[in-house]
Write an enzyme that holds these catalytic residues in place. Sequence first.
Site, PDB file in Angstrom:
ATOM      1  N   CYS A  68       0.828  -1.224   0.000  1.00  0.00           N
ATOM      2  CA  CYS A  68       0.000   0.000   0.000  1.00  0.00           C
ATOM      3  C   CYS A  68       0.855   1.264   0.000  1.00  0.00           C
ATOM      4  O   CYS A  68       0.361   2.343  -0.336  1.00  0.00           O
ATOM      5  CB  CYS A  68      -0.929   0.007   1.204  1.00  0.00           C
ATOM      6  SG  CYS A  68      -2.061  -1.390   1.215  1.00  0.00           S
TER       7      CYS A  68
ATOM      8  N   HIS B   9      -3.461   7.133   2.245  1.00  0.00           N
ATOM      9  CA  HIS B   9      -3.893   5.805   1.830  1.00  0.00           C
ATOM     10  C   HIS B   9      -5.201   5.465   2.534  1.00  0.00           C
ATOM     11  O   HIS B   9      -5.338   5.649   3.749  1.00  0.00           O
ATOM     12  CB  HIS B   9      -2.812   4.786   2.194  1.00  0.00           C
ATOM     13  CG  HIS B   9      -3.266   3.375   2.023  1.00  0.00           C
ATOM     14  ND1 HIS B   9      -3.833   2.932   0.857  1.00  0.00           N
ATOM     15  CD2 HIS B   9      -3.267   2.312   2.880  1.00  0.00           C
ATOM     16  CE1 HIS B   9      -4.152   1.656   0.999  1.00  0.00           C
ATOM     17  NE2 HIS B   9      -3.821   1.258   2.213  1.00  0.00           N
TER      18      HIS B   9
ATOM     19  N   ASN C 114     -10.269  -0.246  -0.037  1.00  0.00           N
ATOM     20  CA  ASN C 114      -8.813  -0.098   0.020  1.00  0.00           C
ATOM     21  C   ASN C 114      -8.236  -0.611  -1.306  1.00  0.00           C
ATOM     22  O   ASN C 114      -8.238  -1.813  -1.557  1.00  0.00           O
ATOM     23  CB  ASN C 114      -8.279  -0.902   1.211  1.00  0.00           C
ATOM     24  CG  ASN C 114      -6.771  -0.864   1.343  1.00  0.00           C
ATOM     25  OD1 ASN C 114      -6.062  -0.541   0.399  1.00  0.00           O
ATOM     26  ND2 ASN C 114      -6.274  -1.218   2.508  1.00  0.00           N
TER      27      ASN C 114
HETATM   28  N1  COA Z   1     -18.523  -9.494   8.886  1.00  0.00           N
HETATM   29  C1  COA Z   1     -18.970  -9.778  10.115  1.00  0.00           C
HETATM   30  N2  COA Z   1     -18.182 -10.196  11.111  1.00  0.00           N
HETATM   31  C2  COA Z   1     -16.866 -10.320  10.852  1.00  0.00           C
HETATM   32  C3  COA Z   1     -16.329 -10.039   9.584  1.00  0.00           C
HETATM   33  C4  COA Z   1     -17.201  -9.613   8.578  1.00  0.00           C
HETATM   34  N3  COA Z   1     -16.802  -9.333   7.332  1.00  0.00           N
HETATM   35  N4  COA Z   1     -15.000 -10.241   9.641  1.00  0.00           N
HETATM   36  C5  COA Z   1     -14.696 -10.632  10.885  1.00  0.00           C
HETATM   37  N5  COA Z   1     -15.842 -10.689  11.626  1.00  0.00           N
HETATM   38  C6  COA Z   1     -15.991 -11.073  13.015  1.00  0.00           C
HETATM   39  C7  COA Z   1     -14.835 -11.899  13.518  1.00  0.00           C
HETATM   40  O1  COA Z   1     -15.014 -13.265  13.169  1.00  0.00           O
HETATM   41  C8  COA Z   1     -14.915 -11.644  14.997  1.00  0.00           C
HETATM   42  O2  COA Z   1     -15.922 -12.466  15.548  1.00  0.00           O
HETATM   43  P1  COA Z   1     -15.679 -13.206  16.972  1.00  0.00           P
HETATM   44  O3  COA Z   1     -15.456 -12.076  17.961  1.00  0.00           O
HETATM   45  O4  COA Z   1     -16.927 -13.956  17.153  1.00  0.00           O
HETATM   46  O5  COA Z   1     -14.454 -14.029  16.771  1.00  0.00           O
HETATM   47  C9  COA Z   1     -15.380 -10.215  15.087  1.00  0.00           C
HETATM   48  O6  COA Z   1     -15.988  -9.909  13.823  1.00  0.00           O
HETATM   49  C10 COA Z   1     -14.278  -9.251  15.353  1.00  0.00           C
HETATM   50  O7  COA Z   1     -13.210  -9.534  14.476  1.00  0.00           O
HETATM   51  P2  COA Z   1     -11.937  -8.643  14.391  1.00  0.00           P
HETATM   52  O8  COA Z   1     -11.026  -9.166  13.314  1.00  0.00           O
HETATM   53  O9  COA Z   1     -11.374  -8.451  15.766  1.00  0.00           O
HETATM   54  O10 COA Z   1     -12.609  -7.279  13.921  1.00  0.00           O
HETATM   55  P3  COA Z   1     -11.985  -5.846  13.858  1.00  0.00           P
HETATM   56  O11 COA Z   1     -12.796  -4.927  14.648  1.00  0.00           O
HETATM   57  O12 COA Z   1     -10.495  -5.868  14.107  1.00  0.00           O
HETATM   58  O13 COA Z   1     -12.206  -5.469  12.335  1.00  0.00           O
HETATM   59  C11 COA Z   1     -10.932  -5.294  10.340  1.00  0.00           C
HETATM   60  C12 COA Z   1     -11.603  -6.241  11.320  1.00  0.00           C
HETATM   61  C13 COA Z   1     -10.233  -6.150   9.303  1.00  0.00           C
HETATM   62  C14 COA Z   1     -12.011  -4.461   9.673  1.00  0.00           C
HETATM   63  C15 COA Z   1      -9.940  -4.381  11.099  1.00  0.00           C
HETATM   64  O14 COA Z   1      -9.115  -5.150  11.908  1.00  0.00           O
HETATM   65  C16 COA Z   1      -9.099  -3.556  10.192  1.00  0.00           C
HETATM   66  O15 COA Z   1      -9.594  -2.731   9.450  1.00  0.00           O
HETATM   67  N6  COA Z   1      -7.774  -3.737  10.280  1.00  0.00           N
HETATM   68  C17 COA Z   1      -6.854  -2.986   9.444  1.00  0.00           C
HETATM   69  C18 COA Z   1      -6.821  -3.609   8.101  1.00  0.00           C
HETATM   70  C19 COA Z   1      -6.131  -2.776   7.091  1.00  0.00           C
HETATM   71  O16 COA Z   1      -6.162  -1.566   7.134  1.00  0.00           O
HETATM   72  N7  COA Z   1      -5.490  -3.467   6.151  1.00  0.00           N
HETATM   73  C20 COA Z   1      -4.841  -2.847   5.071  1.00  0.00           C
HETATM   74  C21 COA Z   1      -3.546  -2.326   5.460  1.00  0.00           C
HETATM   75  S1  COA Z   1      -3.021  -1.239   4.260  1.00  0.00           S
END
Ligand code: COA
Length: 353
Positions: free
Chosen positions: A137, A280, A310
């Site tokens: 990214c 970004h 993204n």
């Molecule tokens: N829809 C619904 N629930 C979802 C899901 C989706 N698409 N994806 C994950 N979950 C669930 C998980 O299974 C978890 O359930 P559990 O508590 O029963 O295990 C719960 O939601 C929380 O998951 P978690 O991964 O902790 O969520 P989060 O709040 O961290 O959000 C992201 C996930 C990916 C949105 C977040 O971590 C994020 O944006 N991270 C940065 C990613 C990024 O910027 N990447 C690019 C870098 S350039």
Amino acid sequence: MIDPSARRSGYSYGPGTGTFAGRVGVRVAGTGIALPSKRLNNADLMKLMDTSDEWIVQRTGIRERRIIDADKKESTKTLGAAALRTALAEARMEASELDLIICATMTSEMQCPATANLICDILGAGTTGSFDLNAACSGFVYGMNIAHDLIRGGAYRNIGLIGADTLSTLMNYNNAGRGTAIIFGDGAGAIVMRATDDVNKGLIAQAMHCDGTGWKEIFVPKCERDFPAGAVIDPATMNKVHMNGAAVFKFAVSTFSNLIQETLDKGHVKVEDVDMFVCHQSNSRILESARERFGLPHDKLYVNIDRFGNTVGASVPLCLHELRAAGRVREGHKVMFLAFGGGLTWGSSLWQM
Ligand code: COA
């Protein structure tokens, strides 16, 4: 992981600070974007996996993303070429007048040749030098710094820089892949940079960083040995993005703010003197945390993640093109470009436009 604030790199430009000052300036002569035809909104994803519009919007700010249609022969190279073609038209140049074409991508068309080489062919760039740059990214912002200095140093006068990615090709659109499939979209953006006699135009400060110990937070394995030691290997996830969302989120929130401060310090610029922050688009909550920390007004930190998701290397030039088209980034403005992502990498580029 290494503390992102522990190490500093890059240098400052301008009177008394850089050896290049006074020779030649660098300006953005044109920008362009290209988006795939297929729209994938949150309701479409709900048909493919267990998720909801509310969950996605709350956690990421994304409502829709574009993905390539292979039947229409859309791919990294076609999007990248289309974006650069538009940027060249604005700059009133032919591809063959470019001295160099750089394509920032982590989804290159094939292993060899570089996607930039294929774009040269599509655009009829003749024997223009070209190569790909992979910093995930952060690739486009890394590319801005590199292209700028090649012009500032006098070796080149006209460079086409592309950010193009098609992460949809690295997704599993099912329950197992829902943690990544909701985030990423495809697209491309490009700029044409040109030498100018106005030596005040160009970079004020820049930074490029990487913490290689964090590679396993976002990676795309090709074979078993690419997985971290002890990982449980599911063959269905080979050649797909593996991301530790929570770890990346934590890294991004702290890195983003530290990077803004580092770049302001290097450029001896106050936050209120920056006209626009072009960041970004990783997650709207990450953007919001930086905006709050620096007390930035909403209109100084651009957000379009709701429409495109993204788009990795394409996200910064997509923002820049929209901002220039709307007259919100123009000549005379100070603009800070920021990105972070796989690697783990992060970089900035503070410009006097
Ligand atoms: N829809 C619904 N629930 C979802 C899901 C989706 N698409 N994806 C994950 N979950 C669930 C998980 O299974 C978890 O359930 P559990 O508590 O029963 O295990 C719960 O939601 C929380 O998951 P978690 O991964 O902790 O969520 P989060 O709040 O961290 O959000 C992201 C996930 C990916 C949105 C977040 O971590 C994020 O944006 N991270 C940065 C990613 C990024 O910027 N990447 C690019 C870098 S350039």
